[in-house]
Design an enzyme around this catalytic site. Sequence first.
Site, PDB file in Angstrom:
ATOM      1  N   SER A 138       0.868  -1.172   0.000  1.00 39.59           N
ATOM      2  CA  SER A 138       0.000   0.000   0.000  1.00 39.59           C
ATOM      3  C   SER A 138       0.909   1.226   0.000  1.00 39.59           C
ATOM      4  O   SER A 138       1.609   1.489   0.976  1.00 39.59           O
ATOM      5  CB  SER A 138      -0.877  -0.051   1.255  1.00 39.59           C
ATOM      6  N   LYS A 164      -0.880  -0.937  -4.505  1.00 35.56           N
ATOM      7  CA  LYS A 164      -2.086  -0.157  -4.177  1.00 35.56           C
ATOM      8  C   LYS A 164      -1.678   1.293  -4.020  1.00 35.56           C
ATOM      9  O   LYS A 164      -0.826   1.624  -3.187  1.00 35.56           O
ATOM     10  CB  LYS A 164      -2.693  -0.736  -2.889  1.00 35.56           C
ATOM     11  N   LYS A 166      -2.635   4.998  -2.979  1.00 34.45           N
ATOM     12  CA  LYS A 166      -3.614   5.790  -2.246  1.00 34.45           C
ATOM     13  C   LYS A 166      -3.917   7.037  -3.070  1.00 34.45           C
ATOM     14  O   LYS A 166      -2.993   7.672  -3.608  1.00 34.45           O
ATOM     15  CB  LYS A 166      -3.055   6.180  -0.876  1.00 34.45           C
ATOM     16  N   ASP A 191      -6.832   3.123  -3.744  1.00 28.30           N
ATOM     17  CA  ASP A 191      -7.639   3.133  -2.515  1.00 28.30           C
ATOM     18  C   ASP A 191      -7.882   4.583  -2.109  1.00 28.30           C
ATOM     19  O   ASP A 191      -6.937   5.347  -1.919  1.00 28.30           O
ATOM     20  CB  ASP A 191      -6.896   2.383  -1.399  1.00 28.30           C
ATOM     21  N   GLU A 216     -10.688   0.763  -4.313  1.00 27.64           N
ATOM     22  CA  GLU A 216     -11.100   0.445  -2.940  1.00 27.64           C
ATOM     23  C   GLU A 216     -11.790   1.643  -2.276  1.00 27.64           C
ATOM     24  O   GLU A 216     -11.279   2.761  -2.312  1.00 27.64           O
ATOM     25  CB  GLU A 216      -9.845   0.029  -2.152  1.00 27.64           C
ATOM     26  N   ASP A 241     -13.864  -1.820   1.852  1.00 29.04           N
ATOM     27  CA  ASP A 241     -13.012  -2.014   3.027  1.00 29.04           C
ATOM     28  C   ASP A 241     -13.806  -1.526   4.246  1.00 29.04           C
ATOM     29  O   ASP A 241     -14.518  -2.307   4.888  1.00 29.04           O
ATOM     30  CB  ASP A 241     -11.699  -1.227   2.814  1.00 29.04           C
ATOM     31  N   LYS A 265     -10.250  -7.270   6.810  1.00 31.72           N
ATOM     32  CA  LYS A 265      -9.318  -7.014   7.911  1.00 31.72           C
ATOM     33  C   LYS A 265      -9.979  -7.606   9.140  1.00 31.72           C
ATOM     34  O   LYS A 265     -11.070  -7.159   9.529  1.00 31.72           O
ATOM     35  CB  LYS A 265      -9.110  -5.511   8.110  1.00 31.72           C
ATOM     36  N   GLY A 293      -4.456  -4.553   5.620  1.00 33.07           N
ATOM     37  CA  GLY A 293      -3.565  -4.334   6.758  1.00 33.07           C
ATOM     38  C   GLY A 293      -3.871  -3.023   7.445  1.00 33.07           C
ATOM     39  O   GLY A 293      -4.545  -2.153   6.886  1.00 33.07           O
TER      40      GLY A 293
HETATM   41  O1  OSB Z   1      -7.369   1.606   3.864  1.00 37.78           O
HETATM   42  O2  OSB Z   1      -6.329  -0.226   3.796  1.00 37.78           O
HETATM   43  C1  OSB Z   1      -6.462   0.893   4.277  1.00 37.78           C
HETATM   44  C2  OSB Z   1      -3.626   1.568   6.744  1.00 37.78           C
HETATM   45  C3  OSB Z   1      -4.304   2.215   7.742  1.00 37.78           C
HETATM   46  C4  OSB Z   1      -5.646   2.471   7.593  1.00 37.78           C
HETATM   47  C5  OSB Z   1      -6.311   2.063   6.433  1.00 37.78           C
HETATM   48  C6  OSB Z   1      -5.645   1.394   5.432  1.00 37.78           C
HETATM   49  C7  OSB Z   1      -4.261   1.176   5.574  1.00 37.78           C
HETATM   50  C8  OSB Z   1      -3.435   0.552   4.549  1.00 37.78           C
HETATM   51  C9  OSB Z   1      -2.148  -0.057   5.009  1.00 37.78           C
HETATM   52  O3  OSB Z   1      -3.702   0.599   3.363  1.00 37.78           O
HETATM   53  C10 OSB Z   1      -1.964  -1.469   4.584  1.00 37.78           C
HETATM   54  C11 OSB Z   1      -0.803  -2.096   5.308  1.00 37.78           C
HETATM   55  O4  OSB Z   1      -0.909  -2.398   6.522  1.00 37.78           O
HETATM   56  O5  OSB Z   1       0.221  -2.309   4.674  1.00 37.78           O
HETATM   57 MG    MG Z   2      -8.509   0.556   2.462  1.00 35.43          MG
END
Ligand code: OSB
Ligand code: MG
Length: 373
Positions: A138, A164, A166, A191, A216, A241, A265, A293
């Site tokens: 991510s 992924k 952001k 995402d 996402e 999510d 998750k 995660g």
């Molecule tokens: O939206 O998936 C998410 C981390 C904190 C809060 C939300 C998200 C995330 C990540 C991190 O995308 C994923 C990771 O732990 O590598």
């Molecule tokens: Mg997410």
Amino acid sequence: MIRLKQIEMIEIQVPLREPFQISSGTQHDRRIFLLRLADFDGHEVWAECVATELPTYTYETIEGAWIAIRDWVAPRVLGVEFKEPKDVHPVLEKNFRGHNMAKAGIEMGLWGLDATIKGIALSKLIWGTREKIPTGISIGIQASPEALVEKAKKVAQEGYRKLKLKIKPGMDVEFVRAVRTALPNAPLMADANNAYTLDDAATLAKLDEFGLIMLEQPLDWCDFVRHAELQKQLKTPICLDESISNVDRAQDMITLKAGKIINIKPGRVGGFRQAIAIHDLCQKNGIPVWCGGMLESGIGRAYNVALASLPNFSLPGDVSPSARYWEKDIVSPEWTMDSEGMVTVPTGPGIGVTVDVNRIDNLAVRRETIGAS
Ligand code: OSB
Ligand code: MG
């Protein structure tokens, strides 16, 4: 049979190797909420509550989860006989709304403890079938499309099976376009962490040309109706999510056609029992799932990796290796990824990693023990 004697809550604070920016803000450190569970026969296991410092992902926070575990979760499990770990979730749900991450920390710990007592790997306890988990990364929002391309090229080289990106309004189409141009065949997704509304549908439809595996959670964290409307306007599959807080919400997504993929998750859904139920429901309905995660320590990662070994986790998970997050993890061996982008599922008993208790003692900023001490 499992019967808890004691729960220790420990908060540690660790700097991230690089800042992590998502649409709701930037994180430089991770406050991590660890749990140490002990039964009456001297068995012990570590677990993690994935609540965050601020209520920006869901409404849960470390402060709130601390109180929830101490005052409402712990009294429901301490000294109570559970035949199997799957019996824990119903006890936590009865007349006790929400607080999924607080509930999950303890619920998952009880699965970990059961695996420890039985001397088998956690993944085997939950009937996991995969020996290795394909791994994604991510990538936080970067300052410019050029900076993002730089980063994406580097991690693609390292072997990650899914990138992924952001995104947020104003830092979306041109950022994704730049990465797609630089890496024509890379497995990409985006995402948004709730940053858009239906008024942005035309902008989001521009992402269709980049062949993303999925988009996402573009819309509100508890929305299904508008996601269904948006999905009709997009070729790119929507993955939910934040919206999926339990198995009923997964069924809602399927019924309303609000998305085509789910990021599971375990912390967000109240633990392993619900995570497995969502996995099974999706499998029956032809919906692929993958393990998300929450910037977990190596302890939380052990639970995510075990979960991701179930058969319908058919897309790469955000189960990146320790070195992606931390200078040094709190477990040994640290989590690593091979050059094919795979993380190996541990075969040893319990959670499969050794916890560095001394290091946790040194990093602890507060601790509290509940139950017999
Ligand atoms: O939206 O998936 C998410 C981390 C904190 C809060 C939300 C998200 C995330 C990540 C991190 O995308 C994923 C990771 O732990 O590598
Ligand atoms: Mg997410």
